[in-house]
Write a protein that holds these residues in place. Structure first.
Motif, mmCIF file in Angstrom:
data_model
loop_
_atom_site.group_PDB
_atom_site.id
_atom_site.type_symbol
_atom_site.label_atom_id
_atom_site.label_comp_id
_atom_site.label_asym_id
_atom_site.label_seq_id
_atom_site.Cartn_x
_atom_site.Cartn_y
_atom_site.Cartn_z
ATOM 1 N N SER A 194 -3.219 -2.165 -3.723
ATOM 2 C CA SER A 194 -3.237 -0.661 -3.159
ATOM 3 C C SER A 194 -2.016 0.141 -3.544
ATOM 4 O O SER A 194 -2.246 1.540 -3.220
ATOM 5 N N ASP B 70 0.849 -1.173 0.134
ATOM 6 C CA ASP B 70 0.021 0.072 0.029
ATOM 7 C C ASP B 70 0.980 1.084 0.009
ATOM 8 O O ASP B 70 0.493 2.426 0.554
ATOM 9 N N GLN C 18 -7.161 -5.385 -2.399
ATOM 10 C CA GLN C 18 -6.532 -5.165 -1.174
ATOM 11 C C GLN C 18 -7.256 -6.656 -0.016
ATOM 12 O O GLN C 18 -6.251 -6.967 0.775
#
Length: 274
Positions: free
Chosen positions: A154, A127, A183
């Motif tokens: 992400s 992420d 995700q």
């Protein structure tokens, strides 16, 4: 080569450079996998060496007989749009690109198992959304011996223009893939997927039970996946709980942590020498 001199940036064929967002480039309907924009001779050369197919060049006139000449000689059938610097400065950020852009077809995506096959040291980016951090991590990975990089869904796309530039083309030198369909998929089973590939997993995280980076136990691990978390909050709780180890870089003067790009470089230097 087909050379087109332009007097403004409103020509429809320049929309890839001037009007389309990164998301729109990725969804380009006339290519199997979309488009990305490479900037600067070094990045374009790295992309060409990796087998990426150019669609067109956009460059200042003075570079056609200068630093852009080797690229044009290598791609004699690719259209070249050119104009004086004063015209091209109307394109936001163009003056910072060393005068040369190239629209290229995105390569076919690879899967995690393919890029990690045979690798002993890999990095997993969870992420991370800052382009400069991801670009710096790829550059460090290429320089310090990381054999593959996985990014979660992400994360910022490694083929984003800014990531490519900061990485100095290293995105094309280190095999990489997205791991997980989304995700939720990553959080539910991403670490276990790494273990199924034969990796011991180590999370770079500020925890009381973290091993120091130079702990001898880490150097004896045959296949190691180092997980790096997003800016600010770090790795998610599910990832930390699933990892085999947590690792910390010892700090001085009361500093608790480094920027994730800097921390990655330090960790790669220590862990990839074994």
């Amino acid at each position: 080569m087909p050379v087109v001199e332009i007097t403004d940036l409103a020509r429809p064929e320049l929309s890839e450079y001037t009007a389309l967002t990164h998301a729109q480039l990725r969804r380009a309907a006339d290519t199997p996998n979309g488009i990305f924009i490479a900037e600067s001779p070094a990045v374009i050369e790295a992309a060409l060496c990796a087998g990426c197919r150019p669609r067109s060049f956009l460059m200042e006139q003075r570079h056609m007989e200068g630093k852009g000449k080797p690229l044009l000689e290598r791609c004699p059938d690719v259209p070249v749009y050119t104009a004086p610097r004063a015209v091209l400065e109307g394109l936001t950020g163009f003056a910072l690109t060393r005068g040369i852009l190239c629209a290229m077809e995105r390569p076919a995506p690879r899967n995690a198992e393919d890029v990690c096959r045979g690798a002993r040291r890999i990095a997993v980016l969870e992420d991370i959304v800052d382009a400069e951090n991801v670009g710096a991590i790829f550059r460090s990975a290429a320089a310090l011996g990381v054999e593959a990089v996985l990014v979660t869904p992400s994360c910022i796309d490694p083929l984003t223009r800014r990531v490519l530039r900061v990485s100095m083309g290293s995105v094309f030198r280190v095999p990489w893939a997205v791991t997980g369909e989304n995700q939720a998929d990553w959080r539910a089973g991403g670490v276990n997927r790494l273990k199924a590939m034969g990796f011991t997993t180590a999370a770079l995280a500020l925890r009381p039970d973290s091993l120091p980076l130079d702990d001898v136990r880490l150097s004896h691990i045959e296949r190691l996946a180092l997980l790096l978390g997003t800016e600010g909050t770090g790795l998610c709780a599910e990832t930390l709980c699933a990892c085999d180890h947590c690792v910390i870089i010892p700090m001085a003067h009361g500093v608790d942590s480094l920027n994730v790009g800097a921390a990655a470089a330090v960790a790669f230097w220590q862990l990839c020498r074994t």
